[in-house]
Design a protein around this motif. Structure first.
Motif, short mmCIF file in Angstrom:
data_model
loop_
_atom_site.label_atom_id
_atom_site.label_comp_id
_atom_site.label_asym_id
_atom_site.label_seq_id
_atom_site.Cartn_x
_atom_site.Cartn_y
_atom_site.Cartn_z
N SER A 1 0.90 -1.04 0.15
CA SER A 1 -0.10 -0.03 -0.25
C SER A 1 0.90 1.18 -0.11
CB SER A 1 -1.24 -0.16 1.51
OG SER A 1 -0.55 -0.18 2.61
N ALA B 1 2.84 4.67 -1.15
CA ALA B 1 2.24 5.16 -2.43
C ALA B 1 3.39 5.04 -3.33
CB ALA B 1 1.89 6.91 -1.93
N ALA B 2 4.38 4.80 -3.36
CA ALA B 2 5.90 5.04 -4.29
C ALA B 2 5.82 3.36 -4.69
CB ALA B 2 6.77 5.58 -3.50
N ARG C 1 5.87 0.81 -6.39
CA ARG C 1 5.74 0.54 -8.64
C ARG C 1 5.67 -0.69 -8.86
NH1 ARG C 1 1.97 3.12 -6.79
NH2 ARG C 1 1.81 5.59 -7.95
N THR D 1 -8.16 5.35 -4.26
CA THR D 1 -6.81 5.34 -4.22
C THR D 1 -5.84 5.15 -5.69
OG1 THR D 1 -6.87 7.14 -2.32
CG2 THR D 1 -4.86 7.24 -3.70
N PHE D 2 -5.57 3.71 -5.57
CA PHE D 2 -4.80 3.13 -6.61
C PHE D 2 -5.23 3.25 -7.73
CE2 PHE D 2 -4.01 -0.76 -8.72
CZ PHE D 2 -1.88 -0.19 -8.45
N GLN E 1 -5.32 6.80 -9.35
CA GLN E 1 -4.16 6.98 -10.44
C GLN E 1 -3.68 5.58 -11.18
OE1 GLN E 1 -1.77 6.41 -6.36
NE2 GLN E 1 -1.44 7.26 -5.23
#
Length: 806
Positions: free
Chosen positions: A677, A679-680, A682, A730-731, A734
């Protein structure tokens, strides 16, 4: 893309429908909904045979949780082995338990409040059992829950005499214990369809059922299917276009070879293995963290990408430290056992309590070994001979002795003798830290204490800074060391490991470590030896056990892995019970095919990449998934493989595809685990941190398995919470934002151009006329605005076409 679940045709039958993670059911009045649900439940019960047959999960629960309680507390007076059967009640067989005793039936299925068994163990009536004292609350809860869920229990091997010995000779004749042989390809009418040896077996079965195979899938479908199967990632639009245009006769073969050579192949198939190995980056937070589990994960990925033969793959996971050809980096392979769950041991309790906890750990590891490599529930023999398969209690404790002679520990993944220096330094620092902890715990510290604290801190810092490679990565590993649980004063315990020593265990009568029977030497299962099985002589016996699994146990170990690979390509196994090849497991749908394929797999050096090619180059694999009402009427479950099964992506492939679509995916291979989870984050989902005590919410939402236990398969679900995640998380927003920016990059020609670019980028195809019209209408006058395009992109990312593969 997929039909309403209330329609008579299924989601797999309509390739051109659209919807966000399935359409929602039509609105029904409450009475109609109740009728529909009742009919559905009746259909499921009838179709699956639940009314007559027990699920493997039910059997496993009873054998691992309920029967041990009965054996420990009840069988002494209520079994065929009792000197006198008290109250006319026997609890050691299905028939006698349901029959009850002199006081009548003791179990009312589904109603623990009306069951004499629950009343008796709760000490709430005239009869109080067991008479020696009330059961622990946890065991009462298990028995109560078992009765509430229907008191499901399997029939025994023998209901007339529970003392009947196992017939190992007969056991060796069971289909899965018989060595697989090469089988001549059967003659078929439609020989022009055949591409690989497996096709003749499939076509024979189809012709017997008056079925015909489905025509070959189109090239776009084939590259999408193959790329997901071998890498867990979608092909790019450019790759699809190039493959569709490639007219070379071996274009498909070249595609398969390219995908097998991809470093992402090991990532995809490594994740399957980690499910079997109950991979986790951490245990319960109350336990000390040993080593870095991700080193085992990366070893698995690398070994598969390098096509390490499966027999070596197994050997190294048991005993890389005993194999001269292995390097220090290969010590990470020991993580299969090294990452095993460990349970808290409160040493201020009596040794008998700690011995039980240790025995529980052995049981978990034996269960993981048996089910992963042999497809057998060996752990069911802890308290008694296996009720269904030819596995004795002595067999169980022969294997448990290997684990009792093995210590889970950290292994520094650097060459000797540098590793020995680091181990010595680590032990010294551990001792200094223990001394430091005692001093810092003192409330009022004297000047001498403060000086000692400063000195200890200085020594620790000096060792850590001056020892070469001190901070090298450490893997979850093993060493040979005998485990001893010893008394340490009244009701206190100490645990000692003695390196280099081995330990043969005595049988724990009815699973109770305090009641010892005959000692059993460490060895393999009796059923695999025509004579008395030879005892293990090399250290703990880990290496000998692995060799036995691959040699004497090859009829099972080879079939099990072939079946696992088949399942992950075709959606269901030739044997549907992937980790149960015993008498309670399913029989193979194509037994000759499984035997011939397994035989050739071993002949080709246990090469998994050979196996992938053999399956994926077949006409069977290359079929389309087109629906046929006539064929569904004959074979609704597609047991005979008349078409390819449409399958839903698992959470890893789906999340990774979203990151690919938004051009956010970090494709680096390997490295430490990352909180999913964050935020950064990837990275591929494979690299998400897995914690047995706290599995990530998104992973759990999308059917990630329990990392505390061996998981042979995942059960996909479709729930409103998944829909809400697609719509609101949110994912997702984004990734939709990233897609929108890509669609708008380079300037806008027209609304039509945005829709065309979207379908080419996300689905590698042209939109239909309806899809083009809907997209243009949705974008309206706001086509150049990122928020509107983001909403459109999020809707496309939620389509079933994005999460299902034909």
């Amino acid at each position: 893309m997929f039909q309403d679940p209330l329609c008579c045709r299924t989601a797999q039958d309509e390739p051109n429908c659209s919807g966000i993670l399935f359409f929602q059911p039509k609105m029904l009045c409450p009475s109609a909904l109740c009728c529909w649900l009742s009919g559905l439940i009746l259909f499921i019960v009838t179709a699956t045979g639940i009314a007559d047959e027990l699920s493997q999960k039910d059997v496993a629960f009873f054998e691992s949780k309920i029967r041990p309680i009965l054996a420990k507390h009840c069988y002494e007076c209520h079994s065929a082995g009792a000197k006198q059967v008290h109250g006319g009640l026997r609890l050691d067989s299905r028939h006698t338990l349901l029959q009850g005793g002199d006081s009548g039936a003791i179990v009312v299925a589904g109603q623990p409040e009306k069951s004499l068994l629950i009343e008796s163990i709760g000490y709430s009536g005239d009869i109080q059992m067991p008479p020696a004292g009330k059961l622990p609350a946890a065991e009462i809860a298990l028995l109560t829950g078992w009765v509430r869920s229907g008191a499901i229990l399997p029939e025994d091997r023998s209901t007339s005499d529970s003392k009947k010995s196992i017939d190992f000779v007969a056991g060796r004749t069971f289909w899965s214990f018989v060595p697989p042989q090469a089988v001549p390809q059967p003659a078929v009418r439609g020989a022009e369809w055949l591409r690989q040896p497996i096709d003749s077996f499939v076509l024979t079965a189809l012709e017997t059922q008056n079925l015909t195979p489905t025509e070959r899938a189109d090239r776009r479908t084939l590259i999408r299917r193959a790329t997901y199967d071998l890498t867990g990632l979608p092909p790019s639009a450019e790759e699809v276009a190039q493959f569709v245009a490639d007219q070379q006769p071996d274009a498909y073969e070249q595609l398969i070879d390219r995908l097998l050579a991809s470093p992402h192949y090991g990532e995809r198939w490594g994740r399957y293995w980690l499910d079997y190995a109950r991979y986790s980056d951490g245990n319960a937070t109350s336990l000390e963290v040993r080593g870095q589990a991700w080193l085992y994960r990366d070893w698995v990925v690398g070994a598969l990408s390098a096509d390490l033969s499966y027999d070596q793959f197994v050997l190294q996971q048991f005993a890389a430290d005993h194999l001269p050809e292995c390097t220090s980096a290969d010590l990470a392979a020991l993580g299969f056992l090294g990452i095993s769950p460990e349970y808290w041991k409160e040493l201020q309790l009596a040794p008998a309590v700690i011995e039980t906890i240790v025995a529980d750990e052995w049981e978990e590891r034996i269960d993981a070994i048996g089910r992963t490599f042999l497809g057998l529930s060996i752990a069911c023999a802890r308290c008694h001979d296996h009720k269904f398969d030819p596995i004795s209690t002595e067999d169980y404790y022969a294997l448990a002795g290997v684990l009792a002679s093995t210590q889970l520990t950290e292994r520094v993944v650097i060459p000797e003798p540098a590793a020995q220096v680091v181990r010595q330094a680590t032990e010294k620092v551990k001792s200094l830290r223990a001394e430091l902890a005692k001093l810092t715990a003192i409330q009022a510290k004297s000047p001498d204490d403060k000086a000692k604290i400063a000195d200890l801190q200085s020594q620790i810092a000096s060792i850590e800074s001056t020892t070469p490679h001190y901070h090298s990565s450490t893997a979850h590993g093993l060493i040979d060391a005998a485990l001893h649980v010893l008394p340490a004063g009244k009701n206190h315990t100490k645990i000692e490991y003695k390196p280099g020593e081995t330990l043969d265990l005595s049988v724990h009568i009815r699973g109770n470590p305090t009641r010892r029977g005959a000692q059993v030497p460490r060895r393999f299962l009796t059923v695999f030896s025509a004579d008395k099985p030879a005892s293990f002589q090399q250290g703990s016996g880990r290496l000998e056990l692995a060799k036995a699994i691959l040699n004497e146990g090859a009829p099972l170990s080879a079939r099990v892995i072939v079946n696992r690979v088949w399942k992950n390509h075709f959606g269901r196994g030739l044997v549907e019970t992937l980790s149960d090849f015993g008498t309670q497991g399913a029989r193979p749908s194509h037994p000759e095919l499984l035997d011939d394929l397994t035989h050739r797999f071993v002949e080709h050096g246990w090469s998994l990449k050979w196996l992938h090619r053999e399956l994926m180059l077949s006409a069977t694999y290359q079929q389309g998934s087109t629906y046929s009402r006539e064929k569904v009427g004959i074979d609704p479950d597609n047991r005979w493989l008349w078409r390819m099964n449409r399958r839903r992506l698992d959470i890893e492939a789906w999340r990774d595809s979203l990151l690919v679509a938004s051009d956010n995916l970090d494709r680096r291979v390997g490295g430490p685990s990352v909180v999913l989870s964050a935020a950064a984050n990837r990275r591929r989902t494979l690299y998400a941190k897995i914690d047995r005590a706290d599995v990530d919410d998104v992973l759990r939402l999308f059917d990630f398995p329990d990392p505390a236990t061996h998981s042979p398969d995942r059960m996909p679900t479709t729930t409103p919470l998944q829909q809400l995640f697609v719509l609101n998380s949110t994912f997702m927003q984004q990734q939709a934002q990233g897609v929108a920016e890509l669609l708008l990059a380079g300037g806008i020609e027209s609304k039509e151009a945005i829709v065309l670019r979207a379908y080419r980028q996300l689905f590698a195809r042209e939109p239909s006329s309806n899809e083009l019209r809907f997209g243009v209408e949705f974008l309206g006058e706001h086509a150049t605005e990122v928020p509107r395009v983001r909403e459109y992109a999020q809707a496309l990312l939620g389509l079933n076409e994005f999460i299902f593969v034909d």
